[in-house]
Design a protein around this motif. Structure first.
Motif, PDB file in Angstrom:
ATOM      1  N   ASP A  46      -5.600   9.514  -6.332  1.00 22.47           N
ATOM      2  CA  ASP A  46      -6.252   9.342  -5.024  1.00 22.47           C
ATOM      3  C   ASP A  46      -6.790  10.727  -4.660  1.00 22.47           C
ATOM      4  O   ASP A  46      -6.040  11.717  -4.714  1.00 22.47           O
ATOM      5  N   ARG A  47      -8.073  10.806  -4.299  1.00 25.76           N
ATOM      6  CA  ARG A  47      -8.661  12.119  -4.024  1.00 25.76           C
ATOM      7  C   ARG A  47      -7.950  12.854  -2.887  1.00 25.76           C
ATOM      8  O   ARG A  47      -7.968  14.076  -2.811  1.00 25.76           O
ATOM      9  N   GLN A  48      -7.354  12.090  -1.980  1.00 25.51           N
ATOM     10  CA  GLN A  48      -6.651  12.699  -0.860  1.00 25.51           C
ATOM     11  C   GLN A  48      -5.450  13.538  -1.338  1.00 25.51           C
ATOM     12  O   GLN A  48      -4.931  14.358  -0.605  1.00 25.51           O
ATOM     13  N   TRP A  97       1.987   2.833   5.472  1.00 23.90           N
ATOM     14  CA  TRP A  97       0.743   3.186   4.799  1.00 23.90           C
ATOM     15  C   TRP A  97       0.076   4.363   5.500  1.00 23.90           C
ATOM     16  O   TRP A  97      -0.237   4.283   6.693  1.00 23.90           O
ATOM     17  N   GLY A  98      -0.105   5.467   4.789  1.00 21.20           N
ATOM     18  CA  GLY A  98      -0.807   6.620   5.347  1.00 21.20           C
ATOM     19  C   GLY A  98      -2.106   6.839   4.609  1.00 21.20           C
ATOM     20  O   GLY A  98      -2.801   5.892   4.248  1.00 21.20           O
ATOM     21  N   TYR A  99      -2.435   8.104   4.354  1.00 18.82           N
ATOM     22  CA  TYR A  99      -3.593   8.426   3.515  1.00 18.82           C
ATOM     23  C   TYR A  99      -3.092   9.482   2.536  1.00 18.82           C
ATOM     24  O   TYR A  99      -2.485  10.454   2.937  1.00 18.82           O
ATOM     25  N   GLY A 100      -3.254   9.277   1.248  1.00 23.05           N
ATOM     26  CA  GLY A 100      -2.679  10.197   0.258  1.00 23.05           C
ATOM     27  C   GLY A 100      -1.194   9.940   0.126  1.00 23.05           C
ATOM     28  O   GLY A 100      -0.761   8.974  -0.507  1.00 23.05           O
ATOM     29  N   TRP A 109     -10.132  11.168   2.687  1.00 18.59           N
ATOM     30  CA  TRP A 109     -10.664  10.844   1.349  1.00 18.59           C
ATOM     31  C   TRP A 109      -9.933   9.640   0.767  1.00 18.59           C
ATOM     32  O   TRP A 109     -10.251   9.201  -0.330  1.00 18.59           O
ATOM     33  N   HIS A 110      -8.923   9.153   1.474  1.00 17.76           N
ATOM     34  CA  HIS A 110      -8.091   8.068   0.953  1.00 17.76           C
ATOM     35  C   HIS A 110      -8.914   6.776   0.857  1.00 17.76           C
ATOM     36  O   HIS A 110      -9.485   6.346   1.858  1.00 17.76           O
ATOM     37  N   GLU A 123       0.842  -1.204   0.000  1.00 21.53           N
ATOM     38  CA  GLU A 123       0.000   0.000   0.000  1.00 21.53           C
ATOM     39  C   GLU A 123       0.875   1.251   0.000  1.00 21.53           C
ATOM     40  O   GLU A 123       0.577   2.240  -0.666  1.00 21.53           O
ATOM     41  N   GLN A 135       1.416   4.315  -2.696  1.00 18.40           N
ATOM     42  CA  GLN A 135       1.291   5.734  -2.341  1.00 18.40           C
ATOM     43  C   GLN A 135       2.500   6.534  -2.828  1.00 18.40           C
ATOM     44  O   GLN A 135       2.350   7.677  -3.256  1.00 18.40           O
TER      45      GLN A 135
END
Lengths: 476, 131
Positions: A264-266, A66-69, B111-112, A40, A44
């Motif tokens: 990725d929307r983030q 693994w983070g977000y965005g 949003w991820h 993941e 990213q």
């Protein structure tokens, strides 16, 4: 993971493919790469490489996960003219960061009162879900001054000393802050939380230096074996979370308006020259300044508690701030003769010796950086080397990096007396509001920080100056 | 189980399923508060949340972000989520640390990998929270 190429013993490269504008690079040994589900995170790193104006590489430091965005441990520089700013590349906890304060105390001086010190800190510094009330809630002009003046506001209001300001990245002030672009919601959510630790991986820890690797540098920082230090890891609390949340929505629209395709929307973003980017940066600056006030207030409260509990004067503690660094930030810097906006998401600036932005006292040494390990093992003090300017846009790791998920840790620790385990097996007195937060943050959740800092040393990015062991900790 | 925790490394995520879109929102709201606090459902004031957004994933994120804001800034804990005309209804109680044992602070609804869509047997969603 099939297209990953190991190009040096400590470095993997992800070749350009699809919409990637540059290759990706991950600083890691095979052991670190295998210590977690890396897929993941690798994706990213690839995703970040899609963003317009990215320079050279999409990078991940060895504490990546693994983070977000952006991945946690992600570093990316964007050309000031052609590039973008992405709130997701900074994160919700804008200017989450860490500081380390050294003292004249040694372990023998505090050990008999350690339990009382931890208890008093736990009561003086609010932590945990929805914590507030460390100081009277700043309102009106005070609230605006906090977010425009940064750490200086705290010092002028009796929280700390002018000397502290000399030992904070950028002097504890992010320029260009404009409170008028920040929502009322961010103020409502954040202002009651000034001087509070928060939850998750935030902590206040008391440590003892247990090994010195670079005596010349350690002497300069006032550290030797046995020196008691404390460190504070926290950020911009609800203020920053709300700023990021608000601006992600406007950036989502901006990405559409400027025709930027997002994997990725983030990762939504806007060109650095656009009004949307300028507004975000002015709001991000407010949150960065809030975070510095937050850490500065907690520093002052900690000095107060130590002095009161040990029945000595604050001055006699010799509690001097070694350095305060940001973990989640975007900054305009010059690298390779080019002006870029460096995004560090769970990464730390680590400029090499001689950099003009370093405080005078440290300019010949390189920038100090403190890498917290976990609650039971060691943390490390590093200094930036020349290699960081060549390799990583002046950046290094920010922690040990998680190896196991929060849910897995809760399963693993079920039915065990965690506080007793930490005290008896690791020699750390821990107080926390939530049992879950302790289970999620147990040492087993993390990679070994020594392996992480070793990679950065092998790469010539940072040098390890000293190792510290935790003896007391408060958490949310 | 109508929702499951995802093994995200640093943060917390949920996979939710429900027969209708409204029930999906209600279930996600319940999951959010189960992660945050040990809420004691019961006496409280009903409040309504309009559903706003360009598509179901955005609507779901906005709804959860609104709940998280009200929890953080207004110190309210919500329970008894149920579909209501034009939105979702939930019962709000003032946050009381003595009764609502704390679990994990969530910073934001990201949003991820955000997803909410109709499947053969109903609706499914994925949401990742920043811890």
């Amino acid at each position: 993971m099939s297209d990953l190429k190991r190009i040096k013993p400590w470095l993997y490269e992800i070749p350009k493919s699809g919409g990637m504008r540059v290759p990706g690079r991950i600083y890691a040994t095979p052991a670190l790469m295998e210590s977690q589900k890396a897929d993941e995170c690798i994706q990213q790193v690839r995703n970040v490489a899609h963003l317009p104006g990215i320079v050279d590489y999409s990078l991940a430091m060895p504490d990546f996960h693994w983070g977000y965005g952006f991945p946690i441990g992600g570093v990316a520089a964007f050309d000031a003219d052609e590039g973008v700013v992405s709130p997701g590349g900074v994160g919700y906890d804008i200017n989450c960061g860490i500081r380390i304060v050294r003292t004249d105390l040694d372990r023998a001086a505090i050990q008999p009162r350690l339990r009382e010190i931890v208890k008093n800190l736990f009561h003086a510094i609010p932590a945990g879900v929805g914590s507030d009330g460390a100081i009277p809630t700043p309102k009106g002009e005070d609230a605006r001054a906090i977010v425009t003046q940064g750490a200086r506001w705290a010092v002028e209001h009796g929280y700390g000393t002018p000397d502290d300001l000399l030992h904070i990245e950028d002097g504890g002030l992010y320029p260009g802050a404009d409170p008028d672009v920040v929502s009322a919601r961010a103020f409502a959510r954040g202002m009651p939380q000034v001087g509070t630790l928060g939850s998750g991986n935030h902590f206040l820890e008391i440590q003892v230096v247990d090994a010195v690797y670079r005596k010349d540098v350690a002497d300069h920082f006032g550290l030797k074996e046995g020196t008691v230090c404390f460190s504070i890891h926290s950020g911009s609390r609800g203020f920053g979370y709300q700023v990021c949340d608000d601006f992600l929505k406007s950036m989502m629209q901006a990405s559409k308006n400027y025709g930027i395709e997002l994997p990725d929307r983030q990762l939504c973003c806007a060109p650095l020259s656009s009004p949307e980017a300028k507004r975000y940066l002015a709001a991000m600056a407010c949150a960065a300044n809030f975070a510095w006030v937050n850490r500065q207030v907690m520093t002052a409260l900690t000095r107060r508690v130590l002095a009161q509990t040990l029945a000595v004067s604050e001055e006699s503690l010799g509690a001097r701030l070694v350095y305060d660094v940001c973990h989640n930030i975007a900054k305009f810097e010059e690298h390779g003769g080019r002006k870029v906006c460096v995004h560090r998401k769970g990464a730390t600036r680590a400029f090499g010796p001689g950099h003009p932005l370093l405080p005078e006292a440290y300019r010949s040494l390189g920038q100090p950086t403190f890498i917290p390990g976990d609650m039971g093992r060691a943390s490390f003090l590093l200094v930036g080397k020349e290699g960081s300017m060549r390799e990583t846009f002046g950046s290094t790791c920010h922690g040990a990096g998680r190896a196991h998920s929060r849910t897995a840790m809760k399963r693993m620790m079920q039915g065990r007396n965690l506080f007793k385990m930490l005290e008896e097996e690791r020699g750390v007195i821990v107080m926390a509001h939530g049992r879950d937060s302790v289970a999620e943050e147990m040492p087993e959740a993390y990679k070994d920080a020594s392996l992480v800092v070793d990679v950065m040393e092998q790469a010539g990015v940072t040098d390890t100056v000293a190792r510290l062991r935790p003896i007391g900790c408060i958490k949310g | 189980m109508p929702y499951q925790l995802i093994d995200h490394t640093g943060d917390i995520g949920i996979d939710v399923s429900a027969p209708t879109l409204e029930a999906l929102f209600a279930e996600a709201g319940r999951a959010l508060f189960e992660i945050l606090v040990e809420a004691s459902p019961g006496a409280g004031t009903p409040e309504e949340f309009p559903v706003l957004g360009a598509d179901p994933p955005e609507e779901l994120r906005e709804f959860l972000a609104e709940l998280l804001y009200r929890f953080s800034a207004e110190r309210k804990v919500y329970g008894e989520f149920a579909p209501a005309p034009g939105g979702i209804r939930a019962v709000a109680e003032p946050f009381d640390p003595a009764r609502h044992a704390v679990r994990t602070e969530l910073k934001a609804v990201t949003w991820h990998q955000l997803d909410a869509r109709r499947e053969k047997d109903g609706w499914i969603a994925r949401v990742i929270f920043d811890v």
